[in-house]
Write an enzyme that holds these catalytic residues in place. Structure first.
Site, PDB file in Angstrom:
ATOM      1  CB  SER A   1       5.656  -3.357   6.590  1.00 16.25           C
ATOM      2  OG  SER A   1       5.952  -2.087   7.094  1.00 16.25           O
TER       3      SER A   1
ATOM      4  CD  GLU B   1       1.588  -4.619   5.671  1.00 16.05           C
ATOM      5  OE1 GLU B   1       2.024  -4.175   6.746  1.00 16.05           O
ATOM      6  OE2 GLU B   1       1.551  -3.955   4.607  1.00 16.05           O
TER       7      GLU B   1
ATOM      8  NE  ARG C   1      -0.109  -2.169   8.013  1.00 12.74           N
ATOM      9  CZ  ARG C   1      -0.104  -0.992   8.644  1.00 12.74           C
ATOM     10  NH1 ARG C   1      -1.175  -0.574   9.308  1.00 12.74           N
ATOM     11  NH2 ARG C   1       0.964  -0.212   8.596  1.00 12.74           N
TER      12      ARG C   1
HETATM   13  P1  FAD Z   1      -2.705  -4.571  -4.499  1.00  6.32           P
HETATM   14  O1  FAD Z   1      -1.304  -4.886  -4.143  1.00  6.32           O
HETATM   15  O2  FAD Z   1      -3.042  -4.420  -5.925  1.00  6.32           O
HETATM   16  O3  FAD Z   1      -3.663  -5.673  -3.841  1.00  6.32           O
HETATM   17  C1  FAD Z   1      -3.477  -6.067  -2.504  1.00  6.32           C
HETATM   18  C2  FAD Z   1      -4.462  -7.222  -2.197  1.00  6.32           C
HETATM   19  O4  FAD Z   1      -5.796  -6.749  -2.265  1.00  6.32           O
HETATM   20  C3  FAD Z   1      -4.384  -8.350  -3.229  1.00  6.32           C
HETATM   21  O5  FAD Z   1      -4.640  -9.563  -2.544  1.00  6.32           O
HETATM   22  C4  FAD Z   1      -5.501  -8.025  -4.219  1.00  6.32           C
HETATM   23  O6  FAD Z   1      -6.000  -9.181  -4.857  1.00  6.32           O
HETATM   24  C5  FAD Z   1      -6.541  -7.387  -3.297  1.00  6.32           C
HETATM   25  N1  FAD Z   1      -7.324  -6.327  -3.945  1.00  6.32           N
HETATM   26  C6  FAD Z   1      -6.831  -5.172  -4.477  1.00  6.32           C
HETATM   27  N2  FAD Z   1      -7.841  -4.404  -4.919  1.00  6.32           N
HETATM   28  C7  FAD Z   1      -8.981  -5.072  -4.671  1.00  6.32           C
HETATM   29  C8  FAD Z   1     -10.363  -4.809  -4.920  1.00  6.32           C
HETATM   30  N3  FAD Z   1     -10.754  -3.679  -5.515  1.00  6.32           N
HETATM   31  N4  FAD Z   1     -11.281  -5.727  -4.518  1.00  6.32           N
HETATM   32  C9  FAD Z   1     -10.898  -6.880  -3.913  1.00  6.32           C
HETATM   33  N5  FAD Z   1      -9.604  -7.190  -3.681  1.00  6.32           N
HETATM   34  C10 FAD Z   1      -8.659  -6.308  -4.053  1.00  6.32           C
HETATM   35  N6  FAD Z   1       0.482  -0.104   3.791  1.00  6.32           N
HETATM   36  C11 FAD Z   1       0.057   0.457   4.953  1.00  6.32           C
HETATM   37  O7  FAD Z   1      -0.962   0.042   5.521  1.00  6.32           O
HETATM   38  N7  FAD Z   1       0.738   1.490   5.535  1.00  6.32           N
HETATM   39  C12 FAD Z   1       1.859   2.002   4.986  1.00  6.32           C
HETATM   40  O8  FAD Z   1       2.439   2.936   5.539  1.00  6.32           O
HETATM   41  C13 FAD Z   1       2.332   1.431   3.766  1.00  6.32           C
HETATM   42  N8  FAD Z   1       3.465   1.892   3.188  1.00  6.32           N
HETATM   43  C14 FAD Z   1       3.916   1.337   2.033  1.00  6.32           C
HETATM   44  C15 FAD Z   1       5.088   1.842   1.460  1.00  6.32           C
HETATM   45  C16 FAD Z   1       5.570   1.304   0.280  1.00  6.32           C
HETATM   46  C17 FAD Z   1       6.834   1.871  -0.326  1.00  6.32           C
HETATM   47  C18 FAD Z   1       4.874   0.253  -0.355  1.00  6.32           C
HETATM   48  C19 FAD Z   1       5.362  -0.315  -1.653  1.00  6.32           C
HETATM   49  C20 FAD Z   1       3.712  -0.268   0.213  1.00  6.32           C
HETATM   50  C21 FAD Z   1       3.232   0.269   1.414  1.00  6.32           C
HETATM   51  N9  FAD Z   1       2.061  -0.216   2.033  1.00  6.32           N
HETATM   52  C22 FAD Z   1       1.600   0.363   3.194  1.00  6.32           C
HETATM   53  C23 FAD Z   1       1.333  -1.355   1.446  1.00  6.32           C
HETATM   54  C24 FAD Z   1       0.349  -0.969   0.317  1.00  6.32           C
HETATM   55  O9  FAD Z   1       0.629   0.313  -0.180  1.00  6.32           O
HETATM   56  C25 FAD Z   1      -1.104  -1.002   0.795  1.00  6.32           C
HETATM   57  O10 FAD Z   1      -1.432  -2.275   1.287  1.00  6.32           O
HETATM   58  C26 FAD Z   1      -2.094  -0.649  -0.327  1.00  6.32           C
HETATM   59  O11 FAD Z   1      -3.388  -0.483   0.200  1.00  6.32           O
HETATM   60  C27 FAD Z   1      -2.125  -1.702  -1.436  1.00  6.32           C
HETATM   61  O12 FAD Z   1      -2.918  -1.171  -2.482  1.00  6.32           O
HETATM   62  P2  FAD Z   1      -2.833  -1.761  -3.955  1.00  6.32           P
HETATM   63  O13 FAD Z   1      -3.912  -1.121  -4.738  1.00  6.32           O
HETATM   64  O14 FAD Z   1      -1.465  -1.638  -4.474  1.00  6.32           O
HETATM   65  O15 FAD Z   1      -3.185  -3.283  -3.667  1.00  6.32           O
HETATM   66  N1  EPU Z   2      13.193  -0.298  13.872  1.00  5.17           N
HETATM   67  C1  EPU Z   2      14.460  -0.812  14.019  1.00  5.17           C
HETATM   68  N2  EPU Z   2      15.096  -1.249  12.901  1.00  5.17           N
HETATM   69  C2  EPU Z   2      14.554  -1.196  11.676  1.00  5.17           C
HETATM   70  C3  EPU Z   2      13.256  -0.683  11.524  1.00  5.17           C
HETATM   71  C4  EPU Z   2      12.573  -0.233  12.643  1.00  5.17           C
HETATM   72  O1  EPU Z   2      14.999  -0.885  15.130  1.00  5.17           O
HETATM   73  O2  EPU Z   2      15.222  -1.598  10.709  1.00  5.17           O
HETATM   74  C5  EPU Z   2      12.486   0.221  15.060  1.00  5.17           C
HETATM   75  C6  EPU Z   2      12.409   1.759  15.023  1.00  5.17           C
HETATM   76  O3  EPU Z   2      13.570   2.337  15.567  1.00  5.17           O
HETATM   77  C7  EPU Z   2      11.198   2.033  15.891  1.00  5.17           C
HETATM   78  C8  EPU Z   2      10.298   0.843  15.569  1.00  5.17           C
HETATM   79  O4  EPU Z   2      11.132  -0.176  15.036  1.00  5.17           O
HETATM   80  O5  EPU Z   2      11.552   1.982  17.251  1.00  5.17           O
HETATM   81  C9  EPU Z   2       9.161   1.177  14.616  1.00  5.17           C
HETATM   82  O6  EPU Z   2       9.712   1.608  13.365  1.00  5.17           O
HETATM   83  P1  EPU Z   2       8.939   2.591  12.351  1.00  5.17           P
HETATM   84  O7  EPU Z   2       8.448   3.783  13.093  1.00  5.17           O
HETATM   85  O8  EPU Z   2       9.811   2.792  11.168  1.00  5.17           O
HETATM   86  O9  EPU Z   2       7.645   1.830  11.946  1.00  5.17           O
HETATM   87  P2  EPU Z   2       7.351   0.303  11.653  1.00  5.17           P
HETATM   88  O10 EPU Z   2       6.673  -0.276  12.849  1.00  5.17           O
HETATM   89  O11 EPU Z   2       8.564  -0.383  11.167  1.00  5.17           O
HETATM   90  C10 EPU Z   2       4.939   0.731  10.774  1.00  5.17           C
HETATM   91  C11 EPU Z   2       4.090   0.244   9.651  1.00  5.17           C
HETATM   92  C12 EPU Z   2       4.365   1.058   8.398  1.00  5.17           C
HETATM   93  C13 EPU Z   2       4.013   2.507   8.686  1.00  5.17           C
HETATM   94  C14 EPU Z   2       4.899   2.998   9.835  1.00  5.17           C
HETATM   95  C15 EPU Z   2       4.537   4.401  10.278  1.00  5.17           C
HETATM   96  C16 EPU Z   2       3.572  -2.077  10.021  1.00  5.17           C
HETATM   97  C17 EPU Z   2       3.839  -3.486   9.650  1.00  5.17           C
HETATM   98  N3  EPU Z   2       4.315  -1.164   9.411  1.00  5.17           N
HETATM   99  O12 EPU Z   2       6.290   0.438  10.445  1.00  5.17           O
HETATM  100  O13 EPU Z   2       3.492   0.586   7.365  1.00  5.17           O
HETATM  101  O14 EPU Z   2       4.239   3.322   7.554  1.00  5.17           O
HETATM  102  O15 EPU Z   2       4.715   2.119  10.983  1.00  5.17           O
HETATM  103  O16 EPU Z   2       3.316   4.406  10.945  1.00  5.17           O
HETATM  104  O17 EPU Z   2       2.703  -1.818  10.854  1.00  5.17           O
HETATM  105  C18 EPU Z   2       3.310  -1.005   5.610  1.00  5.17           C
HETATM  106  O18 EPU Z   2       2.361  -1.493   6.235  1.00  5.17           O
HETATM  107  O19 EPU Z   2       3.658  -1.436   4.488  1.00  5.17           O
HETATM  108  C19 EPU Z   2       4.039   0.128   6.186  1.00  5.17           C
HETATM  109  C20 EPU Z   2       5.098   0.676   5.601  1.00  5.17           C
END
Ligand code: FAD
Ligand code: EPU
Length: 336
Positions: free
Chosen positions: A236, A332, A162
């Protein structure tokens, strides 16, 4: 440059659904427009893609530049792989689906992550055993200081969990305009993340394709994570903490069941969602905002909440996890 609008609500532009105002707002569809806008601009700048990783805690007295730079270009190809250069404003999940339809492999585990391609290197998006650094070849930017174009190789981006230079020393210095990805023509499936295998099994699939893996990932994600169209959130809210053995021992003394994942460098990744749940926060509702009931790592806006309240909730969570386990959670989500 026309197209700059004044006093705009950012509510439609962030997945938390927070209603703050921006003094000025412009959408950019070509990298060439950027220079023209920035040369004349004297206001602070906030770049937005999909707004899915930002918590807006105040009005923004500046210019929001919404990145809508599109385009997918094949720039290199050999027998085994190909390189696509993708406009930073392409929607991430649509790009993943495009690759799957074409049979380009490597992005399937990253299905259904919200946001735009341009933000994917910012925090090196990751899910289900894959990080975007595994497929990024280079990142093209405009330097906000002198409007010159620069290209960062994968190595120069200093990707980590991240993290990248765009979140550390280069924060705020560059506008990412395009990202190039090297994808393979033959699948190299990564189903090591346990839940993918069990989901494929539940789907009755023995020999999965990249499309099957994508579908399995989508199903798992939909079962845990709230859809921002229904409940405001940014995924997250905190990173999973990476700690030394001594901190892990302290956590295990508190609770021997604490999930932990050994890292190649001898440290351990803890599950922030588990730590937060153990502190009693899971499903907590404070009026119109709170902690998601299926995933304690996700803070939610049930409608009309303000960013300051959600930020204060995140402070309270950090304090209680620190007090109970001696572990400091790091956010994050980007905070304005
Ligand atoms: P924004 O929110 O628009 O921007 C994020 C940051 O980057 C801001 O500081 C912005 O100023 C900067 N920025 C954006 N675009 C640019 C650019 N072109 N140049 C310079 N700076 C820029 N993330 C994960 O890693 N794994 C996941 O599994 C994951 N699951 C998610 C699930 C949900 C339901 C949600 C809501 C979010 C999740 N995220 C996850 C977080 C998010 O989707 C990612 O971080 C994504 O890459 C953000 O993209 P965005 O375009 O919305 O960025
Ligand atoms: N867990 C709990 N309670 C909760 C949530 C999770 O006990 O309420 C435990 C789960 O049981 C498991 C562990 O935590 O043992 C990990 O949970 P999970 O697999 O759901 O993944 P996570 O670590 O919570 C991360 C990323 C997600 C990504 C998933 C799948 C980060 C900060 N988050 O979540 O990314 O989608 O793994 O790879 O690394 C994001 O970055 O926005 C994001 C959603």
């Amino acid at each position: 440059m026309t197209g700059i609008r004044e006093n705009i609500s950012l509510k439609p532009y962030n997945t938390f659904g927070i209603d703050v105002q921006a003094r000025a707002f412009v959408s950019v569809t070509e990298a060439s427009q950027l220079k023209e806008i920035l040369e004349k601009n004297t206001l602070p700048v906030l770049i937005l893609g999909g707004g899915s990783n930002i918590l807006l805690t105040r009005d923004f007295d500046g210019l929001v530049i919404k990145n809508d730079i599109r385009g997918i270009e094949l720039v290199d190809e050999d027998d085994d792989s190909l390189v696509l250069k993708v406009g930073a404003g392409e929607v991430w999940h649509d790009f993943v689906m495009y690759c799957i339809e074409k049979g380009y492999c490597g992005l399937e585990n990253l299905s259904l992550i919200p946001g735009c391609v341009g933000a994917s290197p910012m925090q090196n998006i990751g899910a289900y055993g894959v990080e975007v650094k595994d497929v990024i070849r280079e990142v093209e930017v405009m330097d906000l200081a002198d409007f010159s174009k620069k290209t960062f190789s994968n190595e120069a981006c200093e990707f980590g969990y991240r993290s990248s230079i765009f979140k550390t020393w280069a924060k705020g210095k560059y506008f990412i305009t395009a990202v190039s990805f090297r994808l393979t023509k033959k699948p190299n499936l990564n189903t090591s993340y346990g839940a993918i295998d069990s989901e494929l099994h539940a789907m009755g699939i023995q020999q999965p394709t990249i499309k099957d893996v994508s579908t399995a990932v989508i199903r798992i994600r939909q079962s845990k994570l709230p859809d921002p169209k229904e409940i405001g959130n940014s995924g997250s809210f905190f990173k999973n903490p990476v700690v030394e053995q001594v901190v892990l021992d302290q956590v295990l003394q508190c609770d021997p069941d604490a999930p932990n994942y050994p890292q190649p460098d001898g440290t351990f990744k803890l599950a922030a969602g588990w730590l937060i749940e153990k502190c009693g926060w899971k499903g907590k509702l404070l009026g119109n905002y709170g902690v998601h009931d299926k995933q304690a790592l996700v803070l939610v806006n049930h409608g009309g909440a303000n960013g300051k309240d959600i930020f204060e909730l995140s402070e309270a969570i950090i304090t209680s996890v620190q007090e109970k386990f001696g572990v400091t959670l790091e956010r994050e989500v980007n905070i304005l």
